[in-house]
Design a protein around this motif. Structure first.
Motif, PDB file in Angstrom:
ATOM      1  N   PRO A 161       1.789  44.258  32.769  1.00  0.00           N
ATOM      2  CA  PRO A 161       2.673  43.021  32.458  1.00  0.00           C
ATOM      3  C   PRO A 161       3.009  42.187  33.531  1.00  0.00           C
ATOM      4  CG  PRO A 161       3.858  45.183  31.895  1.00  0.00           C
ATOM      5  CD  PRO A 161       2.353  45.679  32.445  1.00  0.00           C
ATOM      6  N   ASP A 162       3.112  42.895  34.921  1.00  0.00           N
ATOM      7  CA  ASP A 162       3.438  42.260  35.934  1.00  0.00           C
ATOM      8  C   ASP A 162       2.176  41.505  36.527  1.00  0.00           C
ATOM      9  OD1 ASP A 162       5.611  41.906  38.024  1.00  0.00           O
ATOM     10  OD2 ASP A 162       4.035  42.547  39.363  1.00  0.00           O
ATOM     11  N   PHE A 163       1.098  41.922  36.538  1.00  0.00           N
ATOM     12  CA  PHE A 163      -0.065  41.021  37.011  1.00  0.00           C
ATOM     13  C   PHE A 163      -0.058  39.754  35.893  1.00  0.00           C
ATOM     14  CE2 PHE A 163      -4.520  40.335  36.059  1.00  0.00           C
ATOM     15  CZ  PHE A 163      -4.803  39.764  37.437  1.00  0.00           C
ATOM     16  N   VAL A 164       0.386  40.051  34.633  1.00  0.00           N
ATOM     17  CA  VAL A 164       0.110  38.847  33.660  1.00  0.00           C
ATOM     18  C   VAL A 164       1.345  37.976  34.169  1.00  0.00           C
ATOM     19  CG1 VAL A 164       0.492  38.066  31.383  1.00  0.00           C
ATOM     20  CG2 VAL A 164      -0.738  40.302  31.888  1.00  0.00           C
ATOM     21  N   ALA A 165       2.340  38.415  34.457  1.00  0.00           N
ATOM     22  CA  ALA A 165       3.732  37.600  34.911  1.00  0.00           C
ATOM     23  C   ALA A 165       3.051  36.727  36.163  1.00  0.00           C
ATOM     24  CB  ALA A 165       4.743  38.149  34.989  1.00  0.00           C
ATOM     25  N   ARG A 166       2.316  37.297  36.862  1.00  0.00           N
ATOM     26  CA  ARG A 166       2.182  36.853  38.316  1.00  0.00           C
ATOM     27  C   ARG A 166       1.152  35.682  38.142  1.00  0.00           C
ATOM     28  NH1 ARG A 166       4.238  39.528  42.978  1.00  0.00           N
ATOM     29  NH2 ARG A 166       5.544  41.212  42.619  1.00  0.00           N
ATOM     30  N   LEU A 167       0.084  35.747  37.302  1.00  0.00           N
ATOM     31  CA  LEU A 167      -0.875  34.970  36.749  1.00  0.00           C
ATOM     32  C   LEU A 167      -0.085  33.671  36.216  1.00  0.00           C
ATOM     33  CD1 LEU A 167      -3.610  36.804  35.036  1.00  0.00           C
ATOM     34  CD2 LEU A 167      -3.814  35.910  37.205  1.00  0.00           C
ATOM     35  N   GLN A 168       0.850  33.943  35.498  1.00  0.00           N
ATOM     36  CA  GLN A 168       1.510  32.941  34.774  1.00  0.00           C
ATOM     37  C   GLN A 168       2.498  31.880  35.878  1.00  0.00           C
ATOM     38  OE1 GLN A 168       4.606  34.063  31.865  1.00  0.00           O
ATOM     39  NE2 GLN A 168       4.248  32.080  30.697  1.00  0.00           N
TER      40      GLN A 168
END
Length: 368
Positions: A161-168
């Motif tokens: 989820p942190d990777f996804v948030a950083r992409l966003q």
């Protein structure tokens, strides 16, 4: 978008969605040979620009953004169709461009897309660069059989989820292991790779849409280890074994020549993949692993080799190029070897020489 010299972008209106593509200045739409480049997960057409610059000028070269990446619309992805939303979008794009058939190059997930395309439409050749296994990503035994009825441990629920948030957020830092830049360095390429264009590769990763129905996709609870299973929408669920199986290329009546090019140091597509939760359980990164009888690591490279061996045995032509010490991105890490292998499979190196061919387009450096 950051474009390198000689590369231009435009939007193609198809009967399915608006698609972003990259082309080269000066390419002839009526060229005898067209090469279409299809990127992988968490990337875009931007990753292909060095390859596009380097290929001979008498080819037509097009790089396509898949749905939810680059400049292409981020419409929801129906994962129950496997990668067919991507493949059908690609067909709509080539139709809009007036291309009945082309030489297709697919990287990682894009390898799965072009294999699916070949199951549904004529192609001239297939180049599979570090492709997803013909049996999908995670959750299968060597023979492609599924480990659980719900594909536990695969799909959208496994994304960090942190990777996804950083992409966003469009994160370009290197402050955390989950930043796109750090993931590029640890997963996309082998240790020691450096590039003046690293900012461009991170920019490409950050074009990934995290809207609902795009990356990563949904997940559901499971009674099987590690406690979640595949959902029905989004990118990661398209490659779960319930929905994805391109091993049927073995049975194609007309078999295009296949190039399989991959590196021995690939951290993503491997028999010991650090992106396979079963392998992470095996090495103790994820607790509670139930053992190899229940949750074996997926032998991704071996599965691809088995299917392509069967393809060859059924009359197909297969060339394997395995690059020692190369990671998930041979076209970045060993561009000369990638270029030569691609030109060989599309038949370019077998052409009669022009009276005065451009030297830079036919001589390949052995130093790469």
């Amino acid at each position: 978008m950051t474009l390198l010299a000689g590369i231009r972008s435009r939007i193609i209106d198809t009967d399915r969605l608006h698609v972003g593509i990259l082309e080269r200045d000066g390419d002839d739409a009526a060229a005898d040979t067209t090469v279409v480049l299809v990127h992988g997960n968490v990337s875009s057409s931007l990753f292909w620009q060095e390859v596009m610059q380097d290929l001979p000028s008498d080819l037509r070269v097009i790089a396509v953004d898949l749905r939810g990446f680059g400049l292409t619309e981020s419409l929801p992805i129906d994962a129950t169709r496997g990668v067919r939303d991507f493949s059908d979008d690609l067909h709509a794009t080539l139709t809009a461009l007036g291309l009945d058939a082309a030489h297709l190059v697919g990287w990682s997930m894009g390898g799965g897309v072009v294999m699916q395309y070949a199951l549904d439409h004529p192609v001239l050749s297939l180049t599979l660069q570090a492709p997803v296994s013909p049996y999908g990503f995670g959750g299968t035994r060597r023979d492609g059989s599924r480990l659980t009825d719900d594909d536990a441990g695969t799909g959208g629920g496994g994304a960090n989820p942190d990777f996804v948030a950083r992409l966003q957020a469009g994160d370009t830092s290197e402050e955390a292991q989950t930043s796109p830049r750090s993931v590029f360095r640890s997963g996309y390429v082998a240790p020691g790779y450096t590039s003046a264009h690293e900012d461009l590769w991170v920019e490409s990763m950050n074009t990934t849409s995290t809207a609902e129905g795009n990356y990563p996709g949904d997940g559901v609870a499971s009674q099987n280890w590690p406690g979640f299973a595949a959902g029905t929408i989004g990118v990661l669920n398209t490659m779960t074994p319930r929905y994805f199986d391109t091993s049927g290329i073995v049975d194609l009546a007309v078999k295009p020549p296949v190039l399989w090019i991959h590196g021995t140091a690939d951290a993503i597509v491997s028999d010991t993949s650090f992106f396979d939760l079963n392998y992470l359980g095996q090495v103790g990164v994820i607790p509670g692993w139930p053992g190899a009888d229940v949750a074996p690591a997926q032998e991704m490279v071996s599965q691809t080799r088995d299917v392509l061996d069967a393809y060859r045995a059924a009359g197909g032509e297969v060339t394997e190029v395995e690059l020692e010490g190369v990671g998930h991105s041979p076209h970045l890490e060993r561009p000369a070897q990638f270029r030569r292998a691609l030109l060989q499979v599309i038949g370019y190196l077998d052409r009669p020489a022009d009276p005065a061919p451009p030297t830079e387009n036919i001589i390949l450096s052995s130093s790469d």
